[in-house]
Design a protein around this motif. Structure first.
Motif, PDB file in Angstrom:
ATOM      1  N   UNK A  57       0.857  -1.206   0.000  1.00  0.00           N
ATOM      2  CA  UNK A  57       0.000   0.000   0.000  1.00  0.00           C
ATOM      3  C   UNK A  57       0.874   1.229   0.000  1.00  0.00           C
ATOM      4  N   UNK A  58       0.584   2.096  -0.933  1.00  0.00           N
ATOM      5  CA  UNK A  58       1.497   3.222  -1.124  1.00  0.00           C
ATOM      6  C   UNK A  58       1.487   4.186   0.057  1.00  0.00           C
ATOM      7  N   UNK A  59       0.361   4.204   0.765  1.00  0.00           N
ATOM      8  CA  UNK A  59       0.329   5.110   1.918  1.00  0.00           C
ATOM      9  C   UNK A  59       1.289   4.672   2.998  1.00  0.00           C
ATOM     10  N   UNK A  60       1.765   3.363   2.875  1.00  0.00           N
ATOM     11  CA  UNK A  60       2.620   2.831   3.927  1.00  0.00           C
ATOM     12  C   UNK A  60       4.098   2.820   3.562  1.00  0.00           C
ATOM     13  N   UNK A  61       4.407   3.103   2.331  1.00  0.00           N
ATOM     14  CA  UNK A  61       5.803   2.917   1.925  1.00  0.00           C
ATOM     15  C   UNK A  61       6.453   4.222   1.571  1.00  0.00           C
ATOM     16  N   UNK A  62       7.780   4.139   1.526  1.00  0.00           N
ATOM     17  CA  UNK A  62       8.546   5.309   1.176  1.00  0.00           C
ATOM     18  C   UNK A  62       8.679   5.430  -0.322  1.00  0.00           C
ATOM     19  N   UNK A  63       9.613   6.247  -0.721  1.00  0.00           N
ATOM     20  CA  UNK A  63       9.776   6.495  -2.146  1.00  0.00           C
ATOM     21  C   UNK A  63      10.649   5.450  -2.821  1.00  0.00           C
ATOM     22  N   UNK A  64      11.412   4.773  -2.040  1.00  0.00           N
ATOM     23  CA  UNK A  64      12.341   3.783  -2.605  1.00  0.00           C
ATOM     24  C   UNK A  64      12.140   2.463  -1.885  1.00  0.00           C
ATOM     25  N   UNK A  65      12.086   1.440  -2.641  1.00  0.00           N
ATOM     26  CA  UNK A  65      11.836   0.114  -2.045  1.00  0.00           C
ATOM     27  C   UNK A  65      12.805  -0.906  -2.627  1.00  0.00           C
ATOM     28  N   UNK A  66      13.345  -1.732  -1.788  1.00  0.00           N
ATOM     29  CA  UNK A  66      14.076  -2.947  -2.219  1.00  0.00           C
ATOM     30  C   UNK A  66      13.247  -4.141  -1.756  1.00  0.00           C
TER      31      UNK A  66
END
Ligand code: NAG
Ligand code: NAG
Ligand code: NAG
Ligand code: NAG
Ligand code: NAG
Ligand code: NAG
Ligand code: NAG
Ligand code: NAG
Ligand code: NAG
Ligand code: NAG
Ligand code: NAG
Ligand code: NAG
Length: 673
Positions: A579-588
């Motif tokens: 869910x985008x509301x839960x994540x930052x701008x960069x993901x691994x």
């Protein structure tokens, strides 16, 4: 004459002695005195005595009698040529006729120095306008006679003069008057030439006064010796001009006098006007009227004038006083003024003043109007209820040609300044403007957006627009999936229209990825994205697609298979949901790490198999569902290349193609050979 004085004193003394003897000392002597006596002290001082007064003789008490002094003779007491006059108690002297006293008084008393002398009157006096005729001498009693001089006559008085006792001539008193004829006679209407002399021989010349002439008779009168004027017979007659001359068509201003100097003023009679000539005649001294030359001509006004939009109905002629009648022409009606014209004294027609106005018939019809007021020349229009007009004249006027100059107002239905407000192309608005023709209306557009899924969201903006269009349009930069309330205000009309609208869900933007082909049991995939206002309703799904047999991937599929429900080795499943509301701008994201992501099990990848890893971005709200897919990675086994080669070479499995459109196309498809 001392002796006479002494005699008086003696008499006095005798009187006094007598008194003394009678009365003695004891009596009141004074009380007994005679009225004509006085009471006096005795000379010897022996008392008082009554003495008769001067001129009286007697005892002083009972008897005092007048004494006649003249008894002894005038010659003796008064002197020669005298007369003695006794008086009661005294006496006096006068001169005899022919003598005069030297005191020049009428009387004297003896011994006062007066003497008498013979009278001589000298030459007799002269009298005015008289001559002495004779004289008897100049002594007392002489007489001189007189007569009037020539040219004079006796009028009154004594003709003679007498030498009187006073040695003066008495008279003459005759009055001699000049012989005159008196004032000359008067003759009617005459004047006189006369030097004023009334003496015999004088003449008077008569002449006729001004305004009169000699009719006959003599004009001279003489003063005769007997004092009368001879009769003059001059007869004078008044000069008269008689009746003034008569001129045709004229009247006269004349006071009726026919004497010289009188004037007559001629004027043209009514209906005539002066053509030429003098209008005054005067009575001259010779009794003739001077010639008046006034010439009068009958008035003629010519043809009667015409009145606008009128016709002549009748005329009694063109002479003075003629009347012409008029009426309005057809199609016109009488409005004001006189219908008739009269030929006047100035040879011009007076009138007609009638004003004829055209009749235009029924009022012109104007759409959506009604007639408020109407007379034959003006109509007032008004818009029907529910209609209005911005501009234009609301009156129709009947012009002189009989045509209505119609009102220019146009009545339009009263509508809101903004109506039929609609949204088109989701972000654009269109409405119907109600305004006057080419007028520009200014609009203010205020829009406020909110989202049920994002409390903090608040998009409030404003835009201004000027438009002359009847159907203005405006496009707003509205954000997606937002409920907007949009208010449009027509500023000059002060009218606001409001609507609500919502914007649609859009295909979410795929993140930035790094496509990789990996040969690792736990490959780590990377993505980077930028924050978006739709984050609250967006999420990423990571699909694991085993590369085996026919590979079909439908990006739009709502079916979200997870690993547990896809136990079949060849089945595709979701290994993670972020869910985008839960994540930052960069993901691994490490595939197969055995964790749960968003309720999905990130199952370890199986050895000996190849996979495609697909990232699906999804936005979802209120039943709407939008997505996009990208191939994120390919994970392969060592034997993978051969298998693919044989696939393409043998063609037994088939050829697959993978098409990914980063925005909108979501379909994988494989085609069997
Ligand atoms: C006195 O004298 C006057 C005149 O002077 C005379 O009139 C009068 O009668 C005398 N009186 C008497 C009483 O004689
Ligand atoms: C004076 O004389 C005239 C004539 O000369 C005579 O008529 C007249 O009566 C005399 N007058 C008197 C008063 O004698
Ligand atoms: C008037 O005229 C007469 C003659 O008619 C003449 O004898 C006399 O002297 C004149 N008198 C005067 C005052 O001129
Ligand atoms: C008076 O009458 C005589 C004769 O009739 C005339 O010649 C003369 O002009 C007259 N004089 C006047 C002043 O009228
Ligand atoms: C008439 O008028 C004349 C002048 O024109 C004047 O001298 C005269 O006295 C008048 N007569 C009467 C009777 O008014
Ligand atoms: C005056 O009128 C009479 C007759 O009317 C005429 O005989 C006479 O000559 C006229 N006099 C003048 C001075 O015109
Ligand atoms: C003129 O005539 C009209 C009718 O033709 C009439 O109504 C009006 O009163 C008249 N006006 C005068 C001033 O006579
Ligand atoms: C008609 O009405 C107008 C306006 O009230 C006025 O000016 C005009 O005189 C009237 N005309 C007549 C013929 O009454
Ligand atoms: C006609 O228009 C004028 C102004 O232009 C207005 O004052 C008047 O009331 C109008 N008359 C009617 C009957 O509407
Ligand atoms: C818009 O408003 C409606 C009605 O209130 C609501 O059901 C809907 O969720 C709203 N949508 C958004 C995007 O907020
Ligand atoms: C959005 O507006 C449309 C009409 O424009 C409407 O049919 C739909 O129900 C609305 N959706 C929401 C969530 O309010
Ligand atoms: C992701 O991995 C890269 C390379 O290993 C690393 O530089 C980066 O910091 C990692 N990012 C996060 C959020 O862990």
């Amino acid at each position: 004459m001392y002796w006479r004085t002494a005699l008086v004193i003696l008499a006095f003394l005798t009187h006094a002695i007598t008194e003394m003897r009678v009365t003695g000392q004891t009596l009141d002597v004074c009380a007994t005195c005679h009225p004509n006596a006085t009471c006096e002290e005795k000379v010897d001082g022996t008392g008082k005595a009554c003495n008769c007064m001067y001129g009286f003789v007697g005892n002083g008490r009972t008897y005092c009698q007048d004494k006649n002094e003249c008894q002894i003779g005038a010659n003796k007491i008064c002197g020669q040529h005298t007369a003695c006059h006794n008086t009661y108690g005294s006496f006096y002297c006068t001169c005899l006729a022919g003598y005069s006293p030297s005191n020049n008084m009428a009387i004297f008393i003896p011994n006062d120095g007066t003497r008498c002398q013979a009278i001589d009157c000298g030459q007799p006096p002269s009298a005015l306008n008289a001559v002495q005729l004779s004289a008897t001498g100049t002594h007392y009693g002489s007489v001189a006679k007189f007569g009037c001089s020539e040219g004079f006559f006796w009028k009154s008085g004594e003709n003679s003069s007498v030498c009187g006792a006073e040695s003066v001539w008495k008279g003459p008193s005759l009055v001699c008057e000049e012989i005159t004829c008196g004032d000359p006679p008067m003759l009617p209407h005459t004047g006189q030439v006369w030097n004023g002399s009334t003496n015999p021989g004088s003449t008077v010349l008569f002449y006729c006064k001004e305004g009169f002439h000699r009719e006959g008779g003599g004009n001279i009168s003489y003063c005769t010796e007997n004092g009368f004027w001879t009769k003059a017979t001059l007869s004078c007659k008044e000069i008269m001009c008689g009746g003034p001359p008569i001129l045709p068509h004229t009247g006269q201003v004349w006071n009726g006098s026919t004497n010289p100097g009188s004037t007559v003023l001629f004027y043209c009679k009514e209906g005539f006007h002066r053509e030429r000539g003098g209008d005054i005649s005067q009575c001259t001294k010779d009794g003739n009227w001077t010639k008046a030359t006034l010439s009068c001509k009958a008035i003629d006004c010519g043809q009667p004038p015409l009145a606008l939009n009128a016709v002549q109905l009748s005329a009694t002629g063109t002479h003075y006083g003629s009347v012409a009648k008029f009426g309005c022409s057809e199609g016109f009606f009488w409005k004001s003024g006189e219908n008739s014209s009269v030929c006047g004294a100035e040879s011009v027609w007076k009138g007609p003043s009638l004003v004829c106005e055209a009749t235009c018939g029924p009022a012109p019809a104007l759409a959506n109007t009604e007639v408020v007021l109407q007379n034959t020349s003006v109509v007032f229009h008004r818009c029907l209820e529910g209609f209005h007009s911005w501009r234009g004249r609301n009156t129709s006027v009947c012009d002189i040609t009989g045509k209505w100059q119609a009102a220019t107002m146009r009545c339009r239905e009263i509508k809101p300044a903004i109506s039929d407000l609609v949204v088109f192309n989701e972000k654009c608005l269109r409405w119907k403007a109600d305004k006057y023709e080419e007028d520009t209306e200014n609009y203010r557009v205020v829009f406020v957006g909110f989202r049920a899924y994002q409390r903090s969201f608040h998009d409030k903006r404003k835009k201004l627009l000027s438009s002359t269009s009847d159907h203005p349009e405006i496009c707003l930069n509205l954000l997606p999936v937002t409920n907007y309330t949009i208010s449009i205000t027509a500023l000059s009309a002060r009218f606001t229209s409001t609507l609500t609208t919502n914007t649609s869900l859009q295909v979410p933007q795929a993140p930035e990825i790094l496509y990789r082909e990996i040969e690792a049991p736990l490959p780590t995939l990377w993505l980077r994205r930028s924050a978006n206002t739709l984050d609250p309703i967006s999420f990423y799904q990571v699909f694991v697609l085993p590369l085996e047999g026919t590979l079909v991937f439908d990006c739009s599929s709502l079916n979200t298979p997870d690993f547990s429900s896809q136990r079949k080795p060849h089945g595709q499943y979701i290994t993670a949901q972020l869910h985008l509301r839960d994540i930052g701008n960069e993901i691994n994201l490490t595939l197969g790490d055995g964790h749960y992501y968003g309720g999905f099990y990130n199952a370890p990848l199986q050895n000996g198999r190849d996979y495609y890893i697909i990232l699906r971005a999804v936005s979802q709200w209120g039943g709407a569902f939008k997505h996009s897919c990208v191939i994120w990675a390919k994970v392969r086994d060592i034997s993978y290349i051969m298998k693919v080669s044989s696939l393409f070479a043998g063609g037994s499995i088939g050829v697959f193609a993978l098409a990914i459109f980063l925005g909108h196309c979501y379909t994988w498809f494989c085609k069997k050979t």
